[in-house]
Design an enzyme around this catalytic site. Sequence first.
Site, PDB file in Angstrom:
ATOM      1  CB  SER A  56       7.675   0.565  10.167  1.00  0.00           C
ATOM      2  OG  SER A  56       7.398  -0.714   9.659  1.00  0.00           O
ATOM      3  CG  HIS A  71       3.315   0.780  -2.683  1.00  0.00           C
ATOM      4  ND1 HIS A  71       3.553  -0.465  -2.148  1.00  0.00           N
ATOM      5  CD2 HIS A  71       3.235   1.631  -1.636  1.00  0.00           C
ATOM      6  CE1 HIS A  71       3.606  -0.361  -0.826  1.00  0.00           C
ATOM      7  NE2 HIS A  71       3.417   0.897  -0.486  1.00  0.00           N
ATOM      8  CG  ASN A  76      -0.816   3.338   0.399  1.00  0.00           C
ATOM      9  OD1 ASN A  76      -1.959   3.060   0.032  1.00  0.00           O
ATOM     10  ND2 ASN A  76       0.246   2.695  -0.040  1.00  0.00           N
ATOM     11  CD  GLU A 116       6.301   3.490   0.798  1.00  0.00           C
ATOM     12  OE1 GLU A 116       5.645   3.982   1.705  1.00  0.00           O
ATOM     13  OE2 GLU A 116       5.845   2.612   0.051  1.00  0.00           O
ATOM     14  N   GLY A 149       5.477  -2.333   6.674  1.00  0.00           N
ATOM     15  CA  GLY A 149       4.579  -3.220   7.421  1.00  0.00           C
ATOM     16  C   GLY A 149       5.303  -4.180   8.346  1.00  0.00           C
ATOM     17  CD  GLU A 167       2.084  -3.073   0.014  1.00  0.00           C
ATOM     18  OE1 GLU A 167       1.043  -2.480  -0.287  1.00  0.00           O
ATOM     19  OE2 GLU A 167       2.619  -2.982   1.141  1.00  0.00           O
ATOM     20  CE  LYS A 222       0.717  -0.092   2.420  1.00  0.00           C
ATOM     21  NZ  LYS A 222       1.851  -0.859   2.866  1.00  0.00           N
TER      22      LYS A 222
HETATM   23  P1  13P Z   1       3.592   0.838   6.692  1.00  0.00           P
HETATM   24  O1  13P Z   1       3.531   2.236   7.238  1.00  0.00           O
HETATM   25  O2  13P Z   1       2.446  -0.023   7.121  1.00  0.00           O
HETATM   26  O3  13P Z   1       4.924   0.211   6.909  1.00  0.00           O
HETATM   27  O4  13P Z   1       3.402   0.953   5.097  1.00  0.00           O
HETATM   28  C1  13P Z   1       4.197   1.853   4.401  1.00  0.00           C
HETATM   29  C2  13P Z   1       3.707   1.928   3.027  1.00  0.00           C
HETATM   30  O5  13P Z   1       3.820   0.972   2.263  1.00  0.00           O
HETATM   31  C3  13P Z   1       3.054   3.169   2.585  1.00  0.00           C
HETATM   32  O6  13P Z   1       2.885   3.187   1.221  1.00  0.00           O
END
Ligand code: 13P
Length: 252
Positions: free
Chosen positions: A216, A98, A9, A170, A176, A100, A11
């Site tokens: 992560s 997601h 992903n 997640e 992140g 976010e 983003k």
């Molecule tokens: P990270 O791997 O940067 O923690 O992000 C995970 C994520 O949100 C994948 O959709």
Amino acid sequence: MRRKVIIANWKMNYDFHETTYFIRNFLRIVFEKKINHKKEIIIAPSFPFLHISNQILQGTTLNIAAQNIHQKNKGSYTGEISAYMLKSIGIQKVILGHSERREFFLEKNNILLEKIKIALKYGLNIIFCVGESDLERSNNKQFKIVQNQLTETVFHCTSDEIKSFYIAYEPIWAIGTGKTATSEQAQTMHKFIRSLFLEKYGKNISNEISILYGGSINDINAKNLFYQKDIDGGLVGNSSLNLEKFLKIIQS
Ligand code: 13P
């Protein structure tokens, strides 16, 4: 058979040149070096680069996913992109739910259910994300939260529709932050999610559905996470932007 899957992903990262450079390089390395990854690999770049990315991957086993869709198929929704449009450029998969999107764009479960329905209508596979916040986990509410997120969305689908899903757990506190869930924490939640599918749809579906972990993941912790019985791969953010790390993750 349950599929092992790794999804990158990206983003809101990478421009046109970075996107195409990464994908071409990745393909070259995977195929020239005959990297044995035995996993389904999906890359989710930004909207403007879906078409070109999909074209580059034509004829390979790699796939492209969009990171979102609007809940309607067309109309006066300035700036939005629909399943109907994605379908017309050959996109077959989309990430929905997601954290976010939930947090910054206020996508609640009722909206996500509408998005699920329109994605299914256009024949898209759905990577559906669930997960609890730090506070919810400290209050031991993680199971309740994840159960609700599924009950109010995915569990409105028929057994036939469920075949179009991948589920991604997640935990928000791990996204992140560099603070990944321990293999034990992740496995416990994945087992719980699988038990919910067992209860709702029976043994075949609960055995077959791929449940991915995200938060992560890196080239060091991936192996241990993917080794867990109910973890079928990963949804990778930051580490998927680094070619070397991503190559290690797909081989984990
Ligand atoms: P990270 O791997 O940067 O923690 O992000 C995970 C994520 O949100 C994948 O959709």
